[in-house]
Design an enzyme around this catalytic site. Structure first.
Site, PDB file in Angstrom:
ATOM      1  N   LYS A  30       0.613  -1.122   0.251  1.00 13.16           N
ATOM      2  CA  LYS A  30       0.052  -0.198   0.323  1.00 13.16           C
ATOM      3  C   LYS A  30       0.669   1.352  -0.056  1.00 13.16           C
ATOM      4  CE  LYS A  30      -1.505   1.834   4.074  1.00 13.16           C
ATOM      5  NZ  LYS A  30      -1.331   2.513   4.336  1.00 13.16           N
ATOM      6  N   ASN A  31       2.018   1.236   1.068  1.00 10.33           N
ATOM      7  CA  ASN A  31       2.879   3.187   1.316  1.00 10.33           C
ATOM      8  C   ASN A  31       3.711   2.634   0.077  1.00 10.33           C
ATOM      9  OD1 ASN A  31       1.296   2.858   3.285  1.00 10.33           O
ATOM     10  ND2 ASN A  31       2.973   2.082   4.867  1.00 10.33           N
ATOM     11  N   ARG A  79      -4.600  10.328   4.296  1.00  6.37           N
ATOM     12  CA  ARG A  79      -3.734  11.641   4.759  1.00  6.37           C
ATOM     13  C   ARG A  79      -2.617  11.130   3.531  1.00  6.37           C
ATOM     14  NH1 ARG A  79      -6.030  11.447   8.333  1.00  6.37           N
ATOM     15  NH2 ARG A  79      -5.596   8.680   8.560  1.00  6.37           N
ATOM     16  N   CYS A 104      -4.978  12.351  12.530  1.00  6.90           N
ATOM     17  CA  CYS A 104      -5.782  11.185  12.559  1.00  6.90           C
ATOM     18  C   CYS A 104      -5.583  10.260  14.392  1.00  6.90           C
ATOM     19  CB  CYS A 104      -4.825   9.956  11.749  1.00  6.90           C
ATOM     20  SG  CYS A 104      -3.525   9.711  12.339  1.00  6.90           S
ATOM     21  N   ARG A 138       0.293  14.805  12.238  1.00  5.12           N
ATOM     22  CA  ARG A 138       0.270  14.310  10.738  1.00  5.12           C
ATOM     23  C   ARG A 138      -0.218  15.267  10.115  1.00  5.12           C
ATOM     24  NH1 ARG A 138      -1.912   9.175   9.755  1.00  5.12           N
ATOM     25  NH2 ARG A 138       0.781   9.089   8.497  1.00  5.12           N
ATOM     26  N   SER A 163      11.350  12.363   6.948  1.00  8.70           N
ATOM     27  CA  SER A 163       9.532  12.285   6.205  1.00  8.70           C
ATOM     28  C   SER A 163       9.422  11.535   5.152  1.00  8.70           C
ATOM     29  CB  SER A 163       9.044  14.152   6.969  1.00  8.70           C
ATOM     30  OG  SER A 163       7.799  13.460   5.957  1.00  8.70           O
ATOM     31  N   VAL A 164       8.709  10.719   5.551  1.00  7.61           N
ATOM     32  CA  VAL A 164       8.686   8.636   4.194  1.00  7.61           C
ATOM     33  C   VAL A 164       7.593  10.582   3.906  1.00  7.61           C
ATOM     34  CG1 VAL A 164       7.563   7.636   3.765  1.00  7.61           C
ATOM     35  CG2 VAL A 164       8.747   7.504   5.719  1.00  7.61           C
ATOM     36  N   ASP A 214       5.292   0.749  11.780  1.00  8.65           N
ATOM     37  CA  ASP A 214       4.203   0.228  11.920  1.00  8.65           C
ATOM     38  C   ASP A 214       4.234  -1.448  12.170  1.00  8.65           C
ATOM     39  OD1 ASP A 214       3.892   2.000   8.421  1.00  8.65           O
ATOM     40  OD2 ASP A 214       3.760   2.358  10.443  1.00  8.65           O
ATOM     41  N   ILE A 232       8.378   7.986  16.911  1.00 10.41           N
ATOM     42  CA  ILE A 232       7.736   8.301  15.726  1.00 10.41           C
ATOM     43  C   ILE A 232       6.635   9.022  15.587  1.00 10.41           C
ATOM     44  CG2 ILE A 232       7.061   8.254  12.496  1.00 10.41           C
ATOM     45  CD1 ILE A 232       9.973   7.435  13.787  1.00 10.41           C
ATOM     46  N   ARG A 275      -8.440  -0.957   5.550  1.00  8.77           N
ATOM     47  CA  ARG A 275      -7.669   0.627   4.938  1.00  8.77           C
ATOM     48  C   ARG A 275      -6.503  -0.051   4.155  1.00  8.77           C
ATOM     49  NH1 ARG A 275      -6.835   5.928   8.117  1.00  8.77           N
ATOM     50  NH2 ARG A 275      -5.585   5.513   5.969  1.00  8.77           N
TER      51      ARG A 275
END
Ligand code: EPZ
Length: 420
Positions: free
Chosen positions: A22-23, A95, A119, A124, A166-167, A308, A330, A400
């Site tokens: 997903k990411n 987001r 969130c 965020r 930051s990703v 995660d 994080i 999600r």
């Protein structure tokens, strides 16, 4: 609202084939706005966030088709007129929608994108995204909950050192700089494998991006792109989730379709905890692991232990003989699974961004509430090892980011079903 029902204590065995990430998919979809040429994305996870991103692109004018059976997405933006707006209705639930800012700005010189808002896991903010885009010459103002960005003469390459890792900001700026004039040097970048997958995609499309060091990238802006076909990488976090499921209650559980070289930190920690595994390049066998030892770990940007997987790791810590500790570095509010796990009989004490887990502790089935994507899957893991039955509410969080979760677990003898 849909719920999940999990009957505990069923040993998991068999094989789980991991889906696409997903990411990795989300920033690649955002980057598709840059090009008018055909894009064919393979091994895409058909999960809610990806579908939401496709709806956002469609709303803006993208010609995008999802084939759920084949797990692929076809995009063809030839001669498509774009609305360079990303409305709150899309961005508030996902987001990552803010990542279209870089591509809209680079392609059209103008963008109006909703601020993502906070969130469950944190506020965020997007200040680092905006810092990077301003360094590329964008004029940015915030009004009525929206980011108004402009670059009338296009974006210009620059030297940018991110103030912190930051990703999303790294992804946004890479995408924008791909179409900027001149050369951009980025320092202090996030270096998650998903970002490397994004730069691989952009280079296949005709961009000119090279990694000069672990956190350093050089981007030579380009003016035109080619057709591209790209396979999305495996979902590292899904893989880690199921590896922990195997560590909890597996017996020769095979996790396949992965690249274990991206899981070195997780594998090292799990080995230290006494998890028995046979590791190959593209799959892992998790063997019965009766003796789990406590550990003290912290979450960090890649290649550190991923935030995660923090919630999932806490469930494994409840089985460890002794006191474990996990520090969440994080996000500021990412222990909401803890009260729910304690209701199932866990002994977890949270002080600020530290959680202490005492074990071994037998868990008991209960009715629990999912609060965010990874917290919800930690409740599923807890249900797999708990006595009796666990009901998990608000399963939409899970949908999600996990594709066919119940199906994958049922194929490995878990007793899990969805209640409508
Ligand atoms: C990405 O979120 C992932 N999402 C998250 O996964 C993941 O947890 C996170 O990276 C960290 O690895 C996607 O890739 C779609 P960040 P992102 O910018 O980009 C602060 C999941 O479960 N920050 O690296 O939003 C921020 O508040 C999701 O799949 C700023 O202060 O994460 C956080 O504390 C959850 N200003 C830290 O940096 C900014 O401008 C890291 O955030 C941006 C971020």
């Amino acid at each position: 609202m849909q719920k999940l029902k999990v009957k505990g204590k069923n040993i998991l065995s068999g094989e789980i084939k991991i889906s696409g990430s997903k990411n990795a998919t989300l920033p690649i979809l955002a980057a598709s706005i840059l090009s008018e040429k055909k894009i064919d994305l393979k091994r895409v996870p058909i999960v809610k966030d990806v579908v939401t991103m496709c709806h956002l692109l469609k709303y803006m004018g993208s010609n995008i088709k999802i084939n759920s059976q084949k797990k692929n997405i076809l995009i063809n933006n030839k001669n498509k007129k774009f609305k360079n707006i990303a409305p709150y209705s899309f961005v508030k639930t996902m987001r990552a929608g803010v990542i279209v800012l870089g591509s809209l700005l680079a392609r059209f010189g103008k963008a109006k994108v909703s601020l993502p808002g906070g969130c469950a896991i944190g506020t965020r903010p997007v200040d680092i995204h905006l810092y990077g885009l301003k360094r590329l010459g964008a004029k940015i103002k915030i009004k009525n909950g929206y980011i108004f960005a402009e670059a009338k003469k296009g974006l210009t390459g620059a030297q940018i050192k991110f103030p912190s890792i930051s990703v999303g900001a790294t992804e946004n700026v890479i995408i924008a700089a791909s179409l900027a004039s001149g050369i951009t040097y980025l320092k202090n970048c996030a270096c998650e494998p998903e970002i490397k997958n994004l730069t691989d995609f952009l280079n296949k499309m005709g961009a000119n991006i090279s990694w000069l060091g672990k956190r350093e990238i050089k981007i030579m802006g380009c003016k035109k792109f080619n057709h591209v076909s790209h396979q999305v990488m495996f979902d590292r976090i899904e893989a880690g989730t199921f590896i922990i499921a195997g560590a909890l209650i597996g017996k020769k559980l095979k996790i396949s379709g992965i690249q274990t070289r991206f899981l070195n930190t997780e594998i090292k920690i799990l080995r230290k905890m006494g998890v028995r595994m046979q590791i190959s390049k593209d799959h892992i066998y998790i063997l019965h692991s009766p003796k789990i030892k406590p550990v003290k770990i912290k979450t960090e940007p890649y290649p550190g232990f991923p935030t995660d997987l923090q919630a999932q790791m806490i469930v494994l810590m409840t089985k460890a003989k002794g006191k474990s500790q996990i520090k969440e570095n994080i996000f500021e509010n990412r222990f909401m699974h803890v009260p729910e796990l304690n209701r199932m009989g866990a002994k977890i004490n949270t002080l600020g961004n530290l959680s202490y887990v005492e074990g071994p502790q037998n868990l008991n089935g209960a009715e629990v509430m999912a609060t965010d994507l990874r917290a919800s899957v930690s409740l599923v893991l807890a249900g797999l090892i708990a006595n009796n039955q666990t009901i998990i509410n608000r399963v939409y969080h899970l949908d999600r980011g996990y594709e066919d979760l119940e199906k994958k677990l049922r194929q490995c003898k878990a007793k899990i079903s969805r209640i409508f």
